[in-house]
Scaffold this active site. Structure first.
Site, short mmCIF file in Angstrom:
data_model
loop_
_atom_site.label_atom_id
_atom_site.label_comp_id
_atom_site.label_asym_id
_atom_site.label_seq_id
_atom_site.Cartn_x
_atom_site.Cartn_y
_atom_site.Cartn_z
CE1 TYR A 53 -4.37 -1.34 0.79
CE2 TYR A 53 -3.01 -3.03 1.81
CZ TYR A 53 -4.22 -2.61 1.31
OH TYR A 53 -5.29 -3.47 1.34
CE1 TYR A 75 -2.27 -6.48 4.12
CE2 TYR A 75 -3.14 -6.28 1.89
CZ TYR A 75 -3.30 -6.13 3.25
OH TYR A 75 -4.47 -5.63 3.74
NE ARG A 101 -6.66 -10.09 5.27
CZ ARG A 101 -7.63 -9.31 4.83
NH1 ARG A 101 -7.49 -8.00 4.86
NH2 ARG A 101 -8.76 -9.80 4.37
CG HIS A 150 -8.07 -7.41 0.50
ND1 HIS A 150 -6.96 -8.03 1.00
CD2 HIS A 150 -8.06 -6.16 1.02
CE1 HIS A 150 -6.30 -7.20 1.80
NE2 HIS A 150 -6.94 -6.04 1.83
CG HIS A 210 -9.64 -2.17 1.85
ND1 HIS A 210 -9.92 -2.60 3.13
CD2 HIS A 210 -8.38 -2.57 1.59
CE1 HIS A 210 -8.85 -3.23 3.62
NE2 HIS A 210 -7.90 -3.23 2.70
FE LIG Z 1 -6.08 -4.42 2.84
#
Ligand SMILES: [Fe+2]
Lengths: 241, 188
Positions: A106, A145, A155, A158, A160
């Site tokens: 991110y 990640y 995770r 995905h 959000h």
């Molecule tokens: Fe996330």
């Protein structure tokens, strides 16, 4: 005295993950321990802000065109409809979206794991649904990640999503997942949703028919917000008790 | 047993909510300089008493006349020309602080024929929360609180957690997710 006749939104508490989900360790200090009080749906609850039309720019739904060059990764289209649980479309509603880049990183100061940032990818988009509740984003497929919830925790890929719907009752923040991700089984956030059918509703579907030849794979995902019960609760002005 | 309405389940905003939501960080329900406007400020605090730096507080409210610009209000939508938004979003800062700049809403007709006291509906989300929690902000010293149908259903010992207290530039309203002073939350 006149009774108000207001939409009454269906309760869907059982669909959502319990706030107290011990396998998701960060929930431990962040869930109310005392019982929630039922709030009848009055005027504040059945109304809500109409956000987006003034704030959203024309290219805000294309995450691949926010920089000098295109981001690295598999270009995808994510499209679908926002509906309510009665099957009615939810038009003109703001959708916000954010995601990791193709390497699973991110663009956030707190994300410091050693995957590269992509100078051509911010990972943020938004749009407003059309008159039939449809939306469309162009982006790249996010990577998985790691995180520190448990040993070797990852995770699943995905995106959000944040939605307002037409009423305060419909506010929803969720995550969209990709089909058949091998990481589902070890992810306490995905598995916090109690019903397997509910989990399926967070997974988009690969859509060959909508895939654009020599351009981008398409994934389709419909988002379902709470609908209203068909009959108003009370409507007779002259039948007061 | 509740039937499954087929809605999409909630998931946490995660730790990186700010990248997706900060663009709309706008605490101004009413424009700066609006006569009579004030701040409602507070902390978002977890069960260890630690402020939550990765949270978000959103508020929604009627205007001072108790009206909404919304088609589902049976009294009619009131189109805005005065910059009143009804909505505010405040991302918590590194110290867990949030704030909204607003005016006191009017009272509202209630479903049972009574009257709802002036209130803001509040959505709270954060990393670690798999769905939002909802609370309400009422105002200290407002006579209408006593007859408010929602406030009266809350355990008397917890009602104070829903009442904003006067502060230097408006009101103070801390939100405790857990603990002795846990805020009263509502199921909507
Ligand atoms: Fe996330």
């Amino acid at each position: 005295m006149t009774h108000l006749i207001l939409p009454r939104y269906v309760r869907d508490d059982g669909v959502h993950p319990p706030l107290n989900s011990p396998d998701y360790r960060s929930s431990a200090l962040r869930y109310p321990k005392k019982p929630l009080q039922l709030l009848p749906h009055g005027l504040t609850e059945i109304t809500g802000p109409a956000l987006g039309h003034q704030q959203v720019g024309e290219l805000d739904n294309d995450l691949t065109r926010q920089h000098e060059a295109e981001p690295i990764g598999q270009r995808i289209i994510v499209q679908g409809r926002v509906l309510d649980s009665d099957g009615r479309s939810v038009p003109d509603t703001l959708i916000e979206l954010w995601q990791a880049n193709a390497g699973g990183r991110y663009r956030h100061v707190r994300d410091t794991w050693p995957a590269p940032l992509d100078p051509n990818f911010t990972g943020v988009g938004r749009t407003v649904t059309d008159s039939e509740g449809r939306f469309r984003f162009v982006t790249i497929k996010p990577g998985a990640y790691p995180w520190k919830n448990h040993h070797n925790a990852w995770r699943p890929a995905h995106i959000h999503f944040s939605l307002f719907g037409r009423a305060f009752t419909q506010r929803l923040v969720t995550q969209m997942y990709f089909p058949e991700d091998p990481l589902f089984g070890q992810d306490p956030i995905f598995k916090s949703v109690p019903d397997p059918k509910g989990r399926q509703r967070m997974i988009c579907q690969f859509d060959l028919d909508s895939t654009e030849p020599e351009w981008a794979l398409t994934y389709t995902w419909d988002i379902v917000l709470r609908g209203t019960q068909a009959t108003p609760f009370e409507g007779d002005d002259n039948n007061d008790d | 047993m509740m039937t499954d309405p087929g809605t999409t389940p909630s998931q946490t905003v995660g730790p990186f909510l700010s990248i997706g939501m900060e663009w709309l960080h706008d605490p101004y329900v009413v424009p700066k300089g609006t006569p009579g406007a004030f701040w409602i400020r507070g902390l978002l605090v977890d069960g260890a008493g630690t402020p939550v730096p990765d949270g978000i507080v959103e508020t929604w409210q009627a205007d001072p006349q108790g009206r909404f610009d919304h088609p589902d209000d049976p009294r009619g939508a009131v189109a805005r020309t005065d910059g009143f938004r009804g909505f505010a979003r405040s991302m918590t800062n590194a110290a867990g602080e949030w704030g909204v700049f607003t005016v006191r809403p009017g009272s509202l007709p209630a479903l049972d024929g009574g009257t709802e006291a002036p209130h803001l509906d509040v959505t709270v989300m954060a990393r670690g929360m798999l769905q939002r929690v909802v609370t309400r902000i009422y105002f200290a010293g407002d006579d209408r609180n006593a007859a408010d149908p929602a406030l009266s259903t809350v355990d008397p010992s917890r009602r104070a957690t829903l009442i904003a207290q006067p502060a230097d530039d408006g009101y103070r309203f801390d939100i405790y997710l857990q603990g002795d002073s846990e805020t009263a939350f509502f199921a909507v």
